[in-house]
Design an enzyme around this catalytic site. Structure first.
Site, PDB file in Angstrom:
ATOM      1  CB  CYS A  83      -0.947  -0.028   1.193  1.00 32.37           C
ATOM      2  SG  CYS A  83      -0.105  -0.153   2.785  1.00 32.37           S
ATOM      3  CB  VAL A  84       0.436   4.697   1.174  1.00 31.02           C
ATOM      4  CG1 VAL A  84       1.209   6.001   1.107  1.00 31.02           C
ATOM      5  CG2 VAL A  84      -0.877   4.837   0.413  1.00 31.02           C
TER       6      VAL A  84
END
Length: 641
Positions: free
Chosen positions: A26-27
């Protein structure tokens, strides 16, 4: 390559590539699905340069990297020769994982790959509406129309994109999933709902449905599936199961075309006839339910969700809330839930700025500015794991400030009209496509500002202690122990003693987690082997850590892989931080039920700070609670070493 060595070290310490079922990111995090999490060397990973921390949540083994996670992800995939999109085992592993963790894992796996593009298109749409409000553009201009097309592109055709990621998650052909999604948003079908219906189903109920077409004589309830979330998740996951069954029975020579042919022929009509209407109604009910809870007290909802949002992020639980917000936008064209957490990032960076200005710690000074900048753009993990959480009090202050910011958003009725960017780039999605800048927009701005200022001021006034200062304070309160001191650890269980190196768990058997012994329990009661304080009590209650008054750190892990039981069959009688005395009952556990669930009960008892002691253990034999299990001598003062 820049991150090749880091990637090799990460792979090695998650148990090798053969222990990896799947990998996504993810981020800020690498999200592993591991075959056996006990084979991962968590403490080694946490101490590595380039790794912020490790989280085990939602059925995933999450290695938190920071903003450069895409580069590290690519390096891990390359050096390991991994198929990053390989599907996760959805059979026995999922059963052990638990329903709640499965749901969190499914949502994160489905939405994570498209979050970046989803945020980008939402930002473009938001800025476009802002430009109209500021009278920089008109809705009739070509510039507005093209930007609007870009902004609407992903969310309008969301079922196609989700069809891809859902099929990947459940091990199906992603292009079949895309075809199912494309059928749901096929433009010609929307025009069929105009005009006089043939007849009406469920007249007089909330499910009243005019019928305009039939399929093989069966009435089709036409609905708008553009931007929808729930129908395609159910349809594509069902399609993946149908595809697997067809692959099992159809000869290889015709699989390439016959499997997709039959899958689509079965799944698409069933989706229009059954899956689509039922899940659409379910989505509408979910949306109404969340709005009902929100309207009970927007202030209280904001206070709670804003205050706990960063805690949810730490454990990956926010993935249970994000899809609800997306569903609200699809159903109601706006969402009041996610704006309640908007100010959390700004509370975090307000605290970080205060810490950075006050501290003289070189490590915090180095981390502070990158963490602050990341937080402006909504990425708070570097701030949380690198600064505020280790310092404890600043993290609590950030939660308080975020809760007050969330309450302000609730009072002002802030809503977002599309999924947008993170941090400061989230503001444009609060601009109403119909009314422009409203009180809700200003509420978000005020919430953001108050959370930042409050976090900064409270941290500046209340201060904080460096971890090193806390350790020094503890040292001053302890008397120095000499090497003449000897200690004894009583058996916490009744059962059969096993040498640690002979058990199946590689992490414990290697001694990497500490030196000690293991017990195969015959009774489901765990007692304190020493007097001290409970330093760790896992939320799943399968493991407990006790620190003695003399500084020995003892870890007891009931069974192998029992973390997957999520606390089922375990009953704790103490809390983390509480004082315990030797022989005190700590945990009850149901031996028979744990065995029925397929888990071994071999229980390691280890001293994790083994380098400070000379440890001797008894041999393999039967033992009862309270009998001597091991002895150790302090080489020097355990506290001062």
């Amino acid at each position: 390559m820049k991150y090749d060595q880091l990637a090799k070290d990460i792979l090695k310490n998650v148990g090798g590539k053969e222990n990896v079922n799947s990998l996504a990111h993810c981020v800020t995090r690498l999200r592993f699905q591991l075959k056996d999490e006990s084979r991962a060397n968590t403490e080694v990973l946490k101490s590595m340069d380039g790794v912020i921390t490790v989280m085990q949540s939602g059925g995933q083994y999450q290695v938190v990297i920071g903003n450069h996670v895409p580069d590290v992800y690519k390096a891990v995939v390359d050096v390991g020769g991994l198929d990053a999109q390989a599907p996760v085992n959805t059979n026995e592993d999922d059963k052990k994982q638990g329903l709640f963790n499965r749901i969190i894992d499914i949502f994160s796996s489905i939405f994570t790959p498209i979050l970046g593009v989803l945020a980008a298109t939402g930002m473009i749409k938001g800025f476009n509406e802002l430009f109209v409000t500021l009278e920089w553009l008109t809705r009739e201009s070509g510039t507005y129309q093209i930007l609007n097309a870009v902004g609407d592109s992903l969310f309008y055709f969301f079922p196609i994109f989700l069809g891809y990621t859902v099929s990947k998650k459940f091990g199906g052909n992603p292009f079949i999933g895309m075809a199912i999604g494309a059928a749901l948003v096929y433009p010609a079908l929307s025009g069929l709902s105009e005009g006089q219906p043939l007849y009406t189903l469920f007249a007089g109920t909330m499910f009243k449905s005019p019928i305009h077409i039939t399929f093989l004589g069966i009435p089709v309830i036409l609905m708008s599936y553009a931007s929808s979330v729930i129908p395609i998740i159910f349809a594509a996951s069902f399609g993946a199961k149908v595809e697997k069954e067809l692959n099992r029975v159809i000869p290889d020579v015709v699989k390439a075309f016959l499997v997709p042919f039959l899958t689509l022929l079965i799944v698409v009509p069933l989706t229009f006839l059954i899956i689509g209407p039922i899940t659409t109604w379910g989505g509408q009910l979910l949306g109404q339910a969340t709005l009902w809870v929100y309207h009970l007290s927007p202030l209280v909802a904001g206070l709670l969700l804003g205050g706990f949002w960063q805690v949810f992020v730490i454990f990956g639980l926010h993935w249970g809330i994000i899809p609800i917000g997306m569903n609200n936008i699809a159903v109601s064209h706006m969402d009041p839930i996610q704006p309640l957490a908007f100010s959390a990032a700004f509370a975090q960076i307000g605290v970080v700025l205060a810490v950075w200005l006050k501290t003289s710690d070189k490590k915090i000074k180095t981390l502070g500015i990158p963490a602050f900048i990341s937080g402006i753009f909504g990425v708070t993990e570097p701030a949380i794991y690198g600064i505020t959480l280790p310092l404890k009090k600043p993290f609590i202050i950030s939660c308080i400030a975020a809760g007050i910011g969330g309450a302000i958003s609730g009072v002002f009725g802030s809503v977002n009209y599309m999924v947008g960017g993170l941090g400061i780039f989230e503001l444009p999605v609060y601009v109403s496509p119909k009314d422009g800048i409203t009180a809700g927009f200003w509420g978000a701005v005020i919430a953001m500002t108050v959370a930042f200022i409050l976090g900064f001021i409270l941290t500046s006034l209340l201060g904080f202690k460096k971890a090193s200062e806390e350790e020094e304070s503890k040292k001053e309160n302890k008397k120095e122990k000499t090497s003449e001191l000897r200690f004894e650890l009583s058996s916490p269980l009744t059962g059969e003693v096993k040498l640690l190196e002979n058990i199946k768990d590689a992490a414990f058997a290697s001694g990497a987690l500490g030196k000690g012994i293991a017990i195969e329990p015959s009774e489901g009661k765990l007692y304190a082997p020493v007097s001290g304080s409970v330093s760790v009590l896992f939320p799943t209650h399968h493991a407990i850590g006790i620190t003695t008054d003399d500084g020995a750190e003892i870890l007891i892990h009931i069974g192998m892989d029992t973390v997957q039981l999520n606390g089922t069959f375990f009953t704790p009688h103490v809390e983390q931080g509480s004082r315990v005395e030797r022989g005190q009952l700590l945990i009850d556990f149901d031996i028979e039920e744990i065995k029925k669930a397929g888990f071994a009960l071999t229980t390691p008892v280890v001293i994790t700070n083994q380098d400070q002691f000379h440890i001797t253990t008894i041999g393999e034999q039967q033992i009862r609670v309270g009998e001597c299990l091991m002895k150790w001598e302090g080489k020097t003062s355990p506290i001062l070493n």
